[in-house]
Design a protein around this motif. Structure first.
Motif, PDB file in Angstrom:
ATOM      1  N   VAL A 734       0.846  -1.205   0.000  1.00 59.57           N
ATOM      2  CA  VAL A 734       0.000   0.000   0.000  1.00 59.57           C
ATOM      3  C   VAL A 734       0.877   1.249   0.000  1.00 59.57           C
ATOM      4  CG1 VAL A 734      -1.702   1.309   1.331  1.00 59.57           C
ATOM      5  CG2 VAL A 734      -1.921  -1.172   1.138  1.00 59.57           C
ATOM      6  N   ARG A 735       1.932   1.237   0.806  1.00 60.16           N
ATOM      7  CA  ARG A 735       2.820   2.399   0.873  1.00 60.16           C
ATOM      8  C   ARG A 735       3.538   2.622  -0.471  1.00 60.16           C
ATOM      9  NH1 ARG A 735       3.769   0.074   6.145  1.00 60.16           N
ATOM     10  NH2 ARG A 735       2.946   1.457   7.770  1.00 60.16           N
ATOM     11  N   LYS A 736       3.926   1.534  -1.122  1.00 65.57           N
ATOM     12  CA  LYS A 736       4.630   1.665  -2.395  1.00 65.57           C
ATOM     13  C   LYS A 736       3.750   2.316  -3.465  1.00 65.57           C
ATOM     14  CE  LYS A 736       7.583  -2.385  -1.651  1.00 65.57           C
ATOM     15  NZ  LYS A 736       7.846  -3.796  -2.074  1.00 65.57           N
ATOM     16  N   ARG A 737       2.444   2.150  -3.355  1.00 62.70           N
ATOM     17  CA  ARG A 737       1.534   2.720  -4.344  1.00 62.70           C
ATOM     18  C   ARG A 737       1.195   4.174  -4.030  1.00 62.70           C
ATOM     19  NH1 ARG A 737      -0.808  -2.541  -3.835  1.00 62.70           N
ATOM     20  NH2 ARG A 737      -2.440  -1.782  -2.456  1.00 62.70           N
ATOM     21  N   ASN A 738       1.805   4.719  -2.963  1.00 60.46           N
ATOM     22  CA  ASN A 738       1.565   6.114  -2.566  1.00 60.46           C
ATOM     23  C   ASN A 738       0.077   6.402  -2.373  1.00 60.46           C
ATOM     24  OD1 ASN A 738       4.326   6.911  -2.613  1.00 60.46           O
ATOM     25  ND2 ASN A 738       4.235   7.026  -4.860  1.00 60.46           N
ATOM     26  N   TYR A 739      -0.611   5.427  -1.788  1.00 59.02           N
ATOM     27  CA  TYR A 739      -2.055   5.557  -1.611  1.00 59.02           C
ATOM     28  C   TYR A 739      -2.411   6.715  -0.678  1.00 59.02           C
ATOM     29  CZ  TYR A 739      -6.686   4.508   0.297  1.00 59.02           C
ATOM     30  OH  TYR A 739      -7.987   4.606   0.717  1.00 59.02           O
ATOM     31  N   PHE A 740      -1.563   7.004   0.296  1.00 62.24           N
ATOM     32  CA  PHE A 740      -1.917   7.988   1.318  1.00 62.24           C
ATOM     33  C   PHE A 740      -1.779   9.441   0.852  1.00 62.24           C
ATOM     34  CE2 PHE A 740      -0.079   4.339   3.750  1.00 62.24           C
ATOM     35  CZ  PHE A 740      -1.303   3.833   4.183  1.00 62.24           C
ATOM     36  N   ALA A 745      -1.910  15.921   5.744  1.00 60.15           N
ATOM     37  CA  ALA A 745      -0.800  15.393   6.530  1.00 60.15           C
ATOM     38  C   ALA A 745      -1.274  14.614   7.755  1.00 60.15           C
ATOM     39  CB  ALA A 745       0.123  16.529   6.939  1.00 60.15           C
ATOM     40  N   GLN A 746      -2.214  15.212   8.539  1.00 61.92           N
ATOM     41  CA  GLN A 746      -2.656  14.541   9.764  1.00 61.92           C
ATOM     42  C   GLN A 746      -3.472  13.292   9.460  1.00 61.92           C
ATOM     43  OE1 GLN A 746      -4.292  17.872  12.258  1.00 61.92           O
ATOM     44  NE2 GLN A 746      -2.931  16.984  13.792  1.00 61.92           N
ATOM     45  N   ALA A 747      -4.382  13.382   8.466  1.00 66.34           N
ATOM     46  CA  ALA A 747      -5.176  12.217   8.080  1.00 66.34           C
ATOM     47  C   ALA A 747      -4.262  11.107   7.579  1.00 66.34           C
ATOM     48  CB  ALA A 747      -6.198  12.598   7.012  1.00 66.34           C
ATOM     49  N   ARG A 748      -3.230  11.510   6.838  1.00 67.98           N
ATOM     50  CA  ARG A 748      -2.292  10.524   6.299  1.00 67.98           C
ATOM     51  C   ARG A 748      -1.549   9.804   7.448  1.00 67.98           C
ATOM     52  NH1 ARG A 748      -0.216  13.534   2.715  1.00 67.98           N
ATOM     53  NH2 ARG A 748       1.641  14.290   3.810  1.00 67.98           N
ATOM     54  N   SER A 749      -1.162  10.567   8.455  1.00 69.97           N
ATOM     55  CA  SER A 749      -0.453   9.944   9.585  1.00 69.97           C
ATOM     56  C   SER A 749      -1.351   8.954  10.326  1.00 69.97           C
ATOM     57  CB  SER A 749       0.061  11.016  10.546  1.00 69.97           C
ATOM     58  OG  SER A 749      -1.022  11.743  11.131  1.00 69.97           O
ATOM     59  N   VAL A 750      -2.661   9.269  10.387  1.00 71.55           N
ATOM     60  CA  VAL A 750      -3.605   8.350  11.028  1.00 71.55           C
ATOM     61  C   VAL A 750      -3.698   7.050  10.228  1.00 71.55           C
ATOM     62  CG1 VAL A 750      -6.021   7.958  11.650  1.00 71.55           C
ATOM     63  CG2 VAL A 750      -4.949  10.171  12.128  1.00 71.55           C
ATOM     64  N   LEU A 751      -3.850   7.150   8.906  1.00 71.86           N
ATOM     65  CA  LEU A 751      -3.983   5.957   8.073  1.00 71.86           C
ATOM     66  C   LEU A 751      -2.696   5.139   8.068  1.00 71.86           C
ATOM     67  CD1 LEU A 751      -6.008   7.449   5.077  1.00 71.86           C
ATOM     68  CD2 LEU A 751      -6.832   5.907   6.864  1.00 71.86           C
ATOM     69  N   GLU A 752      -1.562   5.795   8.111  1.00 74.12           N
ATOM     70  CA  GLU A 752      -0.295   5.061   8.176  1.00 74.12           C
ATOM     71  C   GLU A 752      -0.177   4.299   9.497  1.00 74.12           C
ATOM     72  OE1 GLU A 752       2.547   8.134   7.502  1.00 74.12           O
ATOM     73  OE2 GLU A 752       2.546   7.866   5.314  1.00 74.12           O
ATOM     74  N   ALA A 753      -0.648   4.936  10.587  1.00 76.96           N
ATOM     75  CA  ALA A 753      -0.635   4.247  11.882  1.00 76.96           C
ATOM     76  C   ALA A 753      -1.592   3.053  11.876  1.00 76.96           C
ATOM     77  CB  ALA A 753      -1.010   5.222  12.995  1.00 76.96           C
ATOM     78  N   LEU A 754      -2.752   3.216  11.230  1.00 74.81           N
ATOM     79  CA  LEU A 754      -3.696   2.106  11.106  1.00 74.81           C
ATOM     80  C   LEU A 754      -3.082   0.976  10.287  1.00 74.81           C
ATOM     81  CD1 LEU A 754      -7.078   3.978  10.503  1.00 74.81           C
ATOM     82  CD2 LEU A 754      -6.481   2.584  12.495  1.00 74.81           C
ATOM     83  N   THR A 755      -2.331   1.309   9.275  1.00 78.42           N
ATOM     84  CA  THR A 755      -1.678   0.291   8.454  1.00 78.42           C
ATOM     85  C   THR A 755      -0.664  -0.486   9.275  1.00 78.42           C
ATOM     86  OG1 THR A 755      -1.979   1.696   6.502  1.00 78.42           O
ATOM     87  CG2 THR A 755      -0.382  -0.096   6.322  1.00 78.42           C
ATOM     88  N   ASP A 756       0.069   0.221  10.148  1.00 78.80           N
ATOM     89  CA  ASP A 756       0.999  -0.455  11.038  1.00 78.80           C
ATOM     90  C   ASP A 756       0.258  -1.401  11.989  1.00 78.80           C
ATOM     91  OD1 ASP A 756       3.223   0.762   9.954  1.00 78.80           O
ATOM     92  OD2 ASP A 756       3.184   2.440  11.367  1.00 78.80           O
ATOM     93  N   LYS A 757      -0.909  -0.944  12.486  1.00 77.75           N
ATOM     94  CA  LYS A 757      -1.718  -1.784  13.359  1.00 77.75           C
ATOM     95  C   LYS A 757      -2.136  -3.061  12.628  1.00 77.75           C
ATOM     96  CE  LYS A 757      -2.352   0.223  17.406  1.00 77.75           C
ATOM     97  NZ  LYS A 757      -2.067  -0.470  18.682  1.00 77.75           N
ATOM     98  N   TYR A 758      -2.542  -2.924  11.370  1.00 78.99           N
ATOM     99  CA  TYR A 758      -2.933  -4.086  10.574  1.00 78.99           C
ATOM    100  C   TYR A 758      -1.752  -5.044  10.437  1.00 78.99           C
ATOM    101  CZ  TYR A 758      -3.394  -6.942   6.417  1.00 78.99           C
ATOM    102  OH  TYR A 758      -3.384  -8.003   5.547  1.00 78.99           O
ATOM    103  N   ALA A 759      -0.561  -4.497  10.135  1.00 81.94           N
ATOM    104  CA  ALA A 759       0.623  -5.337   9.953  1.00 81.94           C
ATOM    105  C   ALA A 759       0.930  -6.135  11.218  1.00 81.94           C
ATOM    106  CB  ALA A 759       1.817  -4.482   9.556  1.00 81.94           C
ATOM    107  N   ASP A 760       0.679  -5.534  12.355  1.00 75.12           N
ATOM    108  CA  ASP A 760       0.992  -6.202  13.628  1.00 75.12           C
ATOM    109  C   ASP A 760      -0.106  -7.147  14.095  1.00 75.12           C
ATOM    110  OD1 ASP A 760       3.422  -4.918  13.802  1.00 75.12           O
ATOM    111  OD2 ASP A 760       2.603  -3.230  14.964  1.00 75.12           O
TER     112      ASP A 760
END
Length: 811
Positions: A734-740, A745-760
């Protein structure tokens, strides 16, 4: 005015169906119930966690009397046809044994008469034509053959209600009503088969109370073969008979009571003792209830059968969880075919019985056998026969100290990982084995034994101290004893509500005995957290789960006295225990085991060694087998695995991934079909629940494929051969596709944190707003501030759903 088609199903019930029922003369407070849940919902076990499945629930059940369910109604909203609920109604009526079924959408009723043998079965009725209680009751009596005033009076006799709100469960209600109705029509031999833990004694009490209260049966005898059963009955369900009840004891006959409880052994034995029951006239009792009738009374030539034949004019009801059907013993030949059967599988699926986990543990000598060295002797200097000894021999003819210690160590290890105070029953080969196992378990838990010596106790027929603790063991409020080692005493009739672990370290050749032992763990006690139990199997006894007879109807088989190809009689313990010899465990204090010695099986070509029969060194009480005690054997664990069961309760014998593929493809024929369902499923829970209902072991699949693989990839890989990506690989894609980049900026940081949660951790909590109240989100802003970055809660949830879709886009 609102159109009827816009109303919900519940509105249709309230505005149209309920008024139609009441206008037909049915009393809302006593003759019909709405939204009736008649099962508790199957218990699913996931590690140490449990969850309840859905309850079965009927929209309406109609009762002529509180004890007589007579009709069922299934409702649908007005977008459906009048008969749209009929199939569901018929299924529930089959389960509940209800003769009349109605379906309605508020326009009228479709009536299905399950008793009709010819002519019209289904009829459409207007709302105002719903039948009255008198009409359906007249039809019910006609088809049931309840034509005489006495039969009608007996059928209408209500249950005993003690004010606690307890009522018979649906299957108990069926057993009670069928029995009472059969007796009302003159049937005098009745067999009820109900799985252990389903309340046979409570069912018997309700039957006896209705027959006694109506005056149809005036003197009743309840027969059992163990003091524990008599005590449980007297103090439990039968306590409501109070001063009308009497326990028959040796040399003491009272004839002024109405309800009698008696041990077989109290009525038979020596010639003098046999005269006890003959002090009653053959016509004295008009009803006899035989508890655990698969035991002594099942045999034609047993002394115990003599009692039933002496009182042959009385109506006799046999109760058992395990009817015996062999060439020599038959419950059905005496009592007739079961009037009603409620099986272990039904009880587990309904949520009334605890499900079980099975852990098989095999040692090197159990799986490969053990052969002594040339000239080896036991600890008493006696030579050992040169042959391969197997689990059939261990603790029966050859006692290997290291094996006993290893079994005790594995039991202790399991309890340490589960709960060291979990009530546990260890079933051993005989009393001697039970004592050695008690000692070995005590040595494994010296801290708990020091705190209270009753932590582990031997509870066998020859041990008065142990028998005195039996009531404490089965009492949920008593902490001790925790572990009970036993041989025969606790195989049947012990109401161990909180038993969480059953250990099998004996050789079980009898399906009857196996079912009885498994039944010690099937009771549920939610107050004390007992919702499932674990079976630790050291002797491959759970192979019997795969037997077609395990949960099916009994068939006539050669079960006792069968000789193998070496001429050895199989299942000698069961033969000795269940024939006409009394069960001596709690009556005389003598040992239970009566087995004759097993002749040694020589190695072909080797000279035979003959040993004198008799107790010899190491013999225990009445145990006449020659035992050899051996030390210094290398014993290790070769196998330890948990068995997986399918939706029918049978063990899965094919490869786990192949079994999962088969079950997934039964629901989703193609990958595209699976992908479509996955994208539309709410939180994916629907797929997961359906697969678990079908016995697909998702947790074990994760272990087999990889725990860092998401459920989606797990199922795609197992069922459709798709290469699995780990959650972290999907997050990185998802990160490689520059989806965020389309977000601020703030919304993007939230979605990136959610993506980390999914990975874990996966998707389980991704769209939960509670997640935003924990790190790292608290460093971004408050929950309200984060949601506002997306324009509000709906927009935030939509963004999360789009993230989920993006995570699976590569599929």
């Amino acid at each position: 005015m609102l159109s009827k088609t816009t109303l919900s199903e519940r509105d249709i019930c309230t505005k149209y169906i309920t008024p139609a029922i009441e206008n037909a003369g049915w009393n809302k407070f006593s003759q019909f119930l709405e939204e009736v849940s008649f099962t508790d919902g199957k218990i699913y076990v996931k590690g140490k966690l449990t969850a309840r499945g859905k309850q079965k629930r009927a929209d309406y059940i109609l009762y002529y009397k509180p004890n007589i369910p007579i009709a069922i109604i299934e409702a649908k909203d007005n977008k459906h046809s009048v008969g749209a609920g009929m199939m569901q109604g018929l299924e529930y009526a089959r389960i509940l044994d209800i003769p009349f079924v109605f379906s309605s959408n508020g326009d009228g009723f479709l009536f299905h008469d399950r008793t009709a043998e010819n002519g019209i079965i289904e009829t459409e009725l207007a709302l105002e034509d719903f039948p009255s209680p008198a009409v359906l009751w007249a039809r019910y009596k006609q088809v049931k053959g309840l034509t005489s005033p006495v039969a009608t009076k007996l059928a209408e006799q209500e249950y005993y209600l003690d004010g606690s709100g307890r009522r018979p469960r649906y299957y108990q209600q069926i057993a009670i009503n069928r029995t009472v109705e059969a007796i009302a029509k003159g049937q005098n031999r009745i067999l009820l088969v109900m799985a252990t833990g389903t309340g046979k004694t409570y069912t018997a009490f309700q039957i006896v109370h209705r027959l006694w209260k109506s005056g149809v049966k005036k003197r009743i005898l309840f027969l059992a073969d163990r003091n524990a059963l008599i005590d449980q009955t007297r103090k439990g369900d039968f306590k409501h008979f109070k001063d009308k009840m009497h326990i028959v004891e040796k040399h003491q006959v009272e004839k002024s009571y109405e309800i009698y409880l008696a041990l077989y052994q109290g009525l038979t034995g020596t010639e003098a003792e046999r005269n006890i029951y003959k002090q009653f006239s053959p016509e004295f009792f008009d009803l006899i209830v035989v508890d655990e009738c698969h035991r002594g009374s099942a045999r034609d030539d047993s002394n115990w059968r003599e009692i039933l034949q002496y009182f042959h004019k009385a109506t006799q009801i046999g109760l058992t969880a395990t009817p015996r059907e062999t060439t020599e013993i038959s419950n059905s030949e005496y009592f007739g075919e079961p009037l009603y059967t409620y099986s272990l599988k039904q009880g587990i699926n309904d949520g009334f019985l605890a499900p079980y986990r099975v852990v098989r543990i095999g040692t090197n000598i159990d799986l490969d056998g053990w052969r002594p060295e040339a000239g080896q002797t036991d600890i008493h200097g006696r030579p050992l026969e040169d042959r391969v000894y197997t689990t059939r021999d261990f603790d029966r003819t050859v006692v290997i100290k290291e094996r006993t210690e290893l079994v005790a160590r594995k039991i202790t290890e399991f309890l340490k990982g589960h709960n060291r105070l979990a009530k546990t029953i260890v079933f051993c080969v005989d009393i001697d084995h039970a004592e050695r196992m008690r000692s070995a378990l005590a040595n494994e838990s010296p801290d708990l034994v020091k705190a209270d010596y009753r932590y582990v106790m031997r509870i066998t027929g020859d041990n008065d101290l142990g028998k005195m603790q039996l009531e404490n063991f089965i009492n949920p409020e008593e902490k001790y004893p925790v572990i009970a080692t036993t041989s025969e005493l606790m195989t049947t009739g012990v109401d161990a509500q909180t038993c969480e672990v059953i250990v099998l370290d004996n050789n079980i050749n009898s399906m009857t005995k196996f079912k009885q032992i498994i039944g010690r763990g099937t009771r549920i006690n939610e107050e004390y957290g007992k919702l499932f139990f674990t079976i630790l199997d050291f002797r491959q006894a759970t192979n019997l789960f795969a037997d077609s007879e395990f949960d099916g109807d009994p068939t006539r088989v050669k079960e006792v006295g069968e000789k193998d190809d070496l001429g050895v009689i199989e299942d000698e313990e069961e033969q000795a225990t269940d024939d006409d010899q009394p069960i001596l465990d709690d009556v005389t204090g003598q040992p239970v085991e009566f087995s004759t010695p097993e002749p040694p099986v020589p190695v072909v070509g080797e000279p035979k060694i003959r040993y004198p029969q008799g107790g010899g060194q190491g013999g225990t009480g009445g145990d006449k087998r020659q035992k050899f005690y051996v030390n210094g054997v290398d014993v290790t664990i070769l196998l330890e695995r948990e068995l997986i069961f399918d939706e029918h309760g049978k063990p899965v014998t094919i490869k786990l991934t192949d079994y999962a593929r088969q079950k997934v493809q039964e629901h989703f024929a193609t990958l595209d079909e699976f992908l479509t369902t996955w994208q539309t499923s709410d939180r994916k829970a629907a797929i997961l629940q359906e697969l678990q209902d079908q016995g697909v072991p998702v947790e074990q699949l994760k272990d087999a494929v990889g725990r860092d693989v998401d459920l989606f990839d797990l199922l795609c890989h197992v069922a459709f051969d798709q290469p699995p990506l780990t959650r972290r690989e999907r997050a990185n894609n998802v990160r490689k596709r520059n989806y965020f980049t389309k977000y601020g900026a703030q919304a993007r940081s939230v979605l990136e944190a959610l993506t980390d949660k999914y990975a874990d951790h996966g998707l389980d909590e991704l769209d939960s707003l509670d997640l935003l109240s924990a790190p790292p989100f608290t460093g971004i802003g408050s929950r309200l501030e984060i949601v506002q970055q997306f324009g509000g809660k709906p927009q935030y949830l939509k963004a999360v759903q789009e993230l989920e879709t993006e995570l699976y886009r590569t599929a």
